[in-house]
Design a protein around this motif. Sequence first.
Motif, PDB file in Angstrom:
ATOM      1  N   GLY A  54      -6.102  16.335   3.989  1.00  0.00           N
ATOM      2  CA  GLY A  54      -5.032  15.414   3.613  1.00  0.00           C
ATOM      3  C   GLY A  54      -4.650  14.498   4.756  1.00  0.00           C
ATOM      4  O   GLY A  54      -4.400  13.307   4.556  1.00  0.00           O
ATOM      5  N   ILE A  55      -4.609  15.047   5.965  1.00  0.00           N
ATOM      6  CA  ILE A  55      -4.325  14.221   7.152  1.00  0.00           C
ATOM      7  C   ILE A  55      -5.441  13.199   7.359  1.00  0.00           C
ATOM      8  O   ILE A  55      -5.188  12.033   7.656  1.00  0.00           O
ATOM      9  N   ALA A  56      -6.693  13.634   7.176  1.00  0.00           N
ATOM     10  CA  ALA A  56      -7.827  12.722   7.333  1.00  0.00           C
ATOM     11  C   ALA A  56      -7.788  11.616   6.285  1.00  0.00           C
ATOM     12  O   ALA A  56      -8.059  10.443   6.593  1.00  0.00           O
ATOM     13  N   GLU A  57      -7.473  11.950   5.043  1.00  0.00           N
ATOM     14  CA  GLU A  57      -7.390  10.934   3.994  1.00  0.00           C
ATOM     15  C   GLU A  57      -6.254   9.951   4.273  1.00  0.00           C
ATOM     16  O   GLU A  57      -6.372   8.766   3.980  1.00  0.00           O
ATOM     17  N   PHE A  58      -5.171  10.435   4.845  1.00  0.00           N
ATOM     18  CA  PHE A  58      -4.036   9.565   5.173  1.00  0.00           C
ATOM     19  C   PHE A  58      -4.434   8.523   6.214  1.00  0.00           C
ATOM     20  O   PHE A  58      -4.063   7.357   6.127  1.00  0.00           O
ATOM     21  N   PHE A  59      -5.201   8.953   7.226  1.00  0.00           N
ATOM     22  CA  PHE A  59      -5.627   8.030   8.279  1.00  0.00           C
ATOM     23  C   PHE A  59      -6.945   7.321   7.959  1.00  0.00           C
ATOM     24  O   PHE A  59      -7.392   6.464   8.718  1.00  0.00           O
ATOM     25  N   GLY A  60      -7.600   7.702   6.870  1.00  0.00           N
ATOM     26  CA  GLY A  60      -8.825   7.019   6.455  1.00  0.00           C
ATOM     27  C   GLY A  60     -10.048   7.387   7.265  1.00  0.00           C
ATOM     28  O   GLY A  60     -10.904   6.532   7.498  1.00  0.00           O
ATOM     29  N   ILE A  61     -10.140   8.635   7.734  1.00  0.00           N
ATOM     30  CA  ILE A  61     -11.308   9.075   8.489  1.00  0.00           C
ATOM     31  C   ILE A  61     -11.931  10.288   7.801  1.00  0.00           C
ATOM     32  O   ILE A  61     -11.366  10.851   6.872  1.00  0.00           O
ATOM     33  N   ASP A  62     -13.093  10.686   8.278  1.00  0.00           N
ATOM     34  CA  ASP A  62     -13.818  11.807   7.703  1.00  0.00           C
ATOM     35  C   ASP A  62     -13.089  13.122   8.002  1.00  0.00           C
ATOM     36  O   ASP A  62     -12.723  13.376   9.148  1.00  0.00           O
ATOM     37  N   LEU A 104      -9.279  25.506   3.298  1.00  0.00           N
ATOM     38  CA  LEU A 104      -8.303  26.583   3.263  1.00  0.00           C
ATOM     39  C   LEU A 104      -7.107  26.167   2.416  1.00  0.00           C
ATOM     40  O   LEU A 104      -6.855  26.758   1.369  1.00  0.00           O
ATOM     41  N   THR A 105      -6.385  25.166   2.870  1.00  0.00           N
ATOM     42  CA  THR A 105      -5.239  24.675   2.082  1.00  0.00           C
ATOM     43  C   THR A 105      -5.330  23.186   1.778  1.00  0.00           C
ATOM     44  O   THR A 105      -4.530  22.682   1.002  1.00  0.00           O
ATOM     45  N   GLY A 106      -6.244  22.479   2.397  1.00  0.00           N
ATOM     46  CA  GLY A 106      -6.374  21.040   2.183  1.00  0.00           C
ATOM     47  C   GLY A 106      -5.513  20.216   3.115  1.00  0.00           C
ATOM     48  O   GLY A 106      -5.438  18.999   2.978  1.00  0.00           O
ATOM     49  N   THR A 107      -4.861  20.866   4.077  1.00  0.00           N
ATOM     50  CA  THR A 107      -3.954  20.162   4.978  1.00  0.00           C
ATOM     51  C   THR A 107      -4.692  19.198   5.894  1.00  0.00           C
ATOM     52  O   THR A 107      -4.320  18.024   6.004  1.00  0.00           O
ATOM     53  N   LEU A 108      -5.743  19.667   6.551  1.00  0.00           N
ATOM     54  CA  LEU A 108      -6.476  18.798   7.477  1.00  0.00           C
ATOM     55  C   LEU A 108      -7.187  17.672   6.735  1.00  0.00           C
ATOM     56  O   LEU A 108      -7.255  16.538   7.226  1.00  0.00           O
ATOM     57  N   MET A 157       0.854  -1.163   0.000  1.00  0.00           N
ATOM     58  CA  MET A 157       0.000   0.000   0.000  1.00  0.00           C
ATOM     59  C   MET A 157       0.908   1.237   0.000  1.00  0.00           C
ATOM     60  O   MET A 157       1.774   1.396   0.843  1.00  0.00           O
ATOM     61  N   ASP A 158       0.682   2.131  -0.958  1.00  0.00           N
ATOM     62  CA  ASP A 158       1.535   3.293  -1.140  1.00  0.00           C
ATOM     63  C   ASP A 158       0.796   4.552  -0.700  1.00  0.00           C
ATOM     64  O   ASP A 158       0.342   5.344  -1.519  1.00  0.00           O
ATOM     65  N   LYS A 159       0.674   4.730   0.618  1.00  0.00           N
ATOM     66  CA  LYS A 159       0.006   5.912   1.158  1.00  0.00           C
ATOM     67  C   LYS A 159       1.042   6.979   1.450  1.00  0.00           C
ATOM     68  O   LYS A 159       2.065   6.698   2.075  1.00  0.00           O
ATOM     69  N   LYS A 160       0.762   8.205   0.991  1.00  0.00           N
ATOM     70  CA  LYS A 160       1.637   9.328   1.283  1.00  0.00           C
ATOM     71  C   LYS A 160       0.807  10.450   1.868  1.00  0.00           C
ATOM     72  O   LYS A 160      -0.334  10.660   1.483  1.00  0.00           O
ATOM     73  N   LEU A 161       1.405  11.158   2.804  1.00  0.00           N
ATOM     74  CA  LEU A 161       0.730  12.300   3.411  1.00  0.00           C
ATOM     75  C   LEU A 161       0.853  13.482   2.461  1.00  0.00           C
ATOM     76  O   LEU A 161       1.940  13.984   2.206  1.00  0.00           O
ATOM     77  N   ARG A 162      -0.288  13.903   1.909  1.00  0.00           N
ATOM     78  CA  ARG A 162      -0.336  15.013   0.979  1.00  0.00           C
ATOM     79  C   ARG A 162      -1.572  15.843   1.253  1.00  0.00           C
ATOM     80  O   ARG A 162      -2.548  15.356   1.794  1.00  0.00           O
ATOM     81  N   LYS A 163      -1.529  17.103   0.840  1.00  0.00           N
ATOM     82  CA  LYS A 163      -2.706  17.955   0.945  1.00  0.00           C
ATOM     83  C   LYS A 163      -3.772  17.433  -0.006  1.00  0.00           C
ATOM     84  O   LYS A 163      -3.478  16.994  -1.109  1.00  0.00           O
ATOM     85  N   SER A 164      -4.999  17.505   0.424  1.00  0.00           N
ATOM     86  CA  SER A 164      -6.107  17.007  -0.382  1.00  0.00           C
ATOM     87  C   SER A 164      -6.453  18.002  -1.480  1.00  0.00           C
ATOM     88  O   SER A 164      -6.406  19.210  -1.293  1.00  0.00           O
ATOM     89  N   ARG A 165      -6.830  17.481  -2.625  1.00  0.00           N
ATOM     90  CA  ARG A 165      -7.375  18.311  -3.695  1.00  0.00           C
ATOM     91  C   ARG A 165      -8.874  18.072  -3.851  1.00  0.00           C
ATOM     92  O   ARG A 165      -9.535  18.763  -4.590  1.00  0.00           O
ATOM     93  N   ASN A 166      -9.396  17.076  -3.139  1.00  0.00           N
ATOM     94  CA  ASN A 166     -10.816  16.743  -3.247  1.00  0.00           C
ATOM     95  C   ASN A 166     -11.670  17.433  -2.201  1.00  0.00           C
ATOM     96  O   ASN A 166     -12.859  17.580  -2.389  1.00  0.00           O
ATOM     97  N   ASN A 167     -11.074  17.832  -1.103  1.00  0.00           N
ATOM     98  CA  ASN A 167     -11.854  18.359   0.011  1.00  0.00           C
ATOM     99  C   ASN A 167     -11.108  19.539   0.630  1.00  0.00           C
ATOM    100  O   ASN A 167     -10.591  19.453   1.732  1.00  0.00           O
TER     101      ASN A 167
END
Length: 97
Positions: free
Chosen positions: A20-28, A14-18, A1-11
């Motif tokens: 991106g963290i949520a997508e990395f951990f798989g939560i809302d 402000l900057t997509g940082t939070l 599994m190739d998960k990388k911590l990145r800013k989100s472009r889907n949600n």
Amino acid sequence: MDKKLRKSRNNVVLTGTLAGIAEFFGIDPTIVRVIYVFLSLVLIGSPILLYILLAIIIPAAPRGGQSYGHQNQYYGANQKKQPKQAEKIDDDDWSDF
């Protein structure tokens, strides 16, 4: 599994940082945002400095087909809207006047 911590472009809010963290951990992302606001209030703003630091350090995700991070039919980048067609009216129907 190739998960990388990145800013989100889907949600993005402000900057997509939070998100991106949520997508990395798989939560809302809303849960992460609520926790962040709570911590900002409790810890007297120190998470704001952490957010600015993370926004600078975390790289952005690769660009997709959508712009501005919205996944909505109204925000499509290459959508062309068709003009509305006027309804045809029978000219002899002036009985309302």
